[in-house]
Design a protein around this motif. Structure first.
Motif, mmCIF file in Angstrom:
data_model
loop_
_atom_site.group_PDB
_atom_site.id
_atom_site.type_symbol
_atom_site.label_atom_id
_atom_site.label_comp_id
_atom_site.label_asym_id
_atom_site.label_seq_id
_atom_site.Cartn_x
_atom_site.Cartn_y
_atom_site.Cartn_z
ATOM 1 N N UNK A 4 0.844 -1.190 0.000
ATOM 2 C CA UNK A 4 0.000 0.000 0.000
ATOM 3 C C UNK A 4 0.881 1.241 0.000
ATOM 4 N N UNK A 5 0.722 2.085 -1.013
ATOM 5 C CA UNK A 5 1.481 3.336 -1.121
ATOM 6 C C UNK A 5 0.521 4.492 -0.878
ATOM 7 N N UNK A 6 0.596 5.092 0.294
ATOM 8 C CA UNK A 6 -0.292 6.194 0.644
ATOM 9 C C UNK A 6 0.284 7.512 0.138
ATOM 10 N N UNK A 7 -0.573 8.410 -0.332
ATOM 11 C CA UNK A 7 -0.077 9.690 -0.860
ATOM 12 C C UNK A 7 0.373 10.621 0.264
ATOM 13 N N UNK A 8 1.209 11.574 -0.111
ATOM 14 C CA UNK A 8 1.624 12.611 0.839
ATOM 15 C C UNK A 8 1.541 13.964 0.145
ATOM 16 N N UNK A 9 1.365 14.994 0.939
ATOM 17 C CA UNK A 9 1.271 16.359 0.422
ATOM 18 C C UNK A 9 2.318 17.227 1.101
ATOM 19 N N UNK A 10 2.915 18.147 0.340
ATOM 20 C CA UNK A 10 3.855 19.077 0.990
ATOM 21 C C UNK A 10 3.082 20.132 1.778
ATOM 22 N N UNK A 62 3.209 -0.759 4.018
ATOM 23 C CA UNK A 62 2.262 -1.778 4.455
ATOM 24 C C UNK A 62 2.274 -2.928 3.461
ATOM 25 N N UNK A 63 2.786 -4.086 3.875
ATOM 26 C CA UNK A 63 2.721 -5.301 3.067
ATOM 27 C C UNK A 63 1.353 -5.923 3.332
ATOM 28 N N UNK A 64 0.595 -6.154 2.265
ATOM 29 C CA UNK A 64 -0.806 -6.529 2.403
ATOM 30 C C UNK A 64 -1.042 -8.016 2.200
ATOM 31 N N UNK A 65 -2.001 -8.528 2.946
ATOM 32 C CA UNK A 65 -2.482 -9.886 2.721
ATOM 33 C C UNK A 65 -3.619 -9.822 1.697
ATOM 34 N N UNK A 66 -4.114 -10.974 1.292
ATOM 35 C CA UNK A 66 -5.221 -11.002 0.333
ATOM 36 C C UNK A 66 -6.479 -10.375 0.929
ATOM 37 N N UNK A 67 -6.705 -10.572 2.217
ATOM 38 C CA UNK A 67 -7.862 -9.958 2.874
ATOM 39 C C UNK A 67 -7.741 -8.433 2.908
ATOM 40 N N UNK A 68 -6.522 -7.924 3.157
ATOM 41 C CA UNK A 68 -6.297 -6.480 3.153
ATOM 42 C C UNK A 68 -6.559 -5.897 1.771
ATOM 43 N N UNK A 69 -6.083 -6.587 0.739
ATOM 44 C CA UNK A 69 -6.287 -6.111 -0.636
ATOM 45 C C UNK A 69 -7.778 -6.045 -0.949
ATOM 46 N N UNK A 78 -8.323 0.913 -4.279
ATOM 47 C CA UNK A 78 -7.495 -0.102 -4.919
ATOM 48 C C UNK A 78 -6.376 0.470 -5.766
ATOM 49 N N UNK A 79 -6.515 1.729 -6.200
ATOM 50 C CA UNK A 79 -5.461 2.344 -7.015
ATOM 51 C C UNK A 79 -4.211 2.668 -6.205
ATOM 52 N N UNK A 80 -4.282 2.610 -4.885
ATOM 53 C CA UNK A 80 -3.108 2.863 -4.038
ATOM 54 C C UNK A 80 -2.274 1.607 -3.807
ATOM 55 N N UNK A 81 -2.749 0.467 -4.291
ATOM 56 C CA UNK A 81 -2.043 -0.797 -4.106
ATOM 57 C C UNK A 81 -1.099 -1.015 -5.275
#
Length: 100
Positions: A4-10, A62-69, A78-81
């Motif tokens: 999971x890649x979460x966005x960040x803002x300056x 965050x390394x995701x499991x199938x349930x997390x996905x 889902x676009x953040x995965x």
């Protein structure tokens, strides 16, 4: 491996014109999922974290499991995965040495 890649803002924390232009701090968002509905927030409160079904704090990998996905995709994020290769796949393999 799903990550999971979460966005960040300056974010500008300086109030004046001089330092406000030069010092921007990247602040990551956190993903909170409550009742199947997800929301991105910059500074989640402890109450919001306690009430959420799933919490993914920003600034972490965050390394995701199938349930997390499945949970994140159903909440509409889902676009953040992303799909990253596993660390074991990136390491060079050495041939075993022959003894004797």
């Amino acid at each position: 491996m799903k990550v999971l890649k979460l966005p960040s803002e300056p974010i500008v924390y300086a109030e004046d014109r001089l330092f406000g232009r030069f010092f921007r701090t990247p602040t990551p968002s956190s993903l909170l999922i409550t009742g199947g509905v997800g929301s991105l927030t910059m500074n989640p409160t402890q109450t919001a974290i306690n009430n959420a079904d799933s919490v993914y704090l920003g600034g972490h990998k965050h390394v995701l499991t199938d349930d997390d996905v499945a949970t994140i995709t159903a909440a509409g994020f889902g676009d953040l995965i992303t799909d990253e290769p596993d660390v074991q796949d990136r390491m060079p393999r050495r041939k075993p040495r022959k003894l004797g």
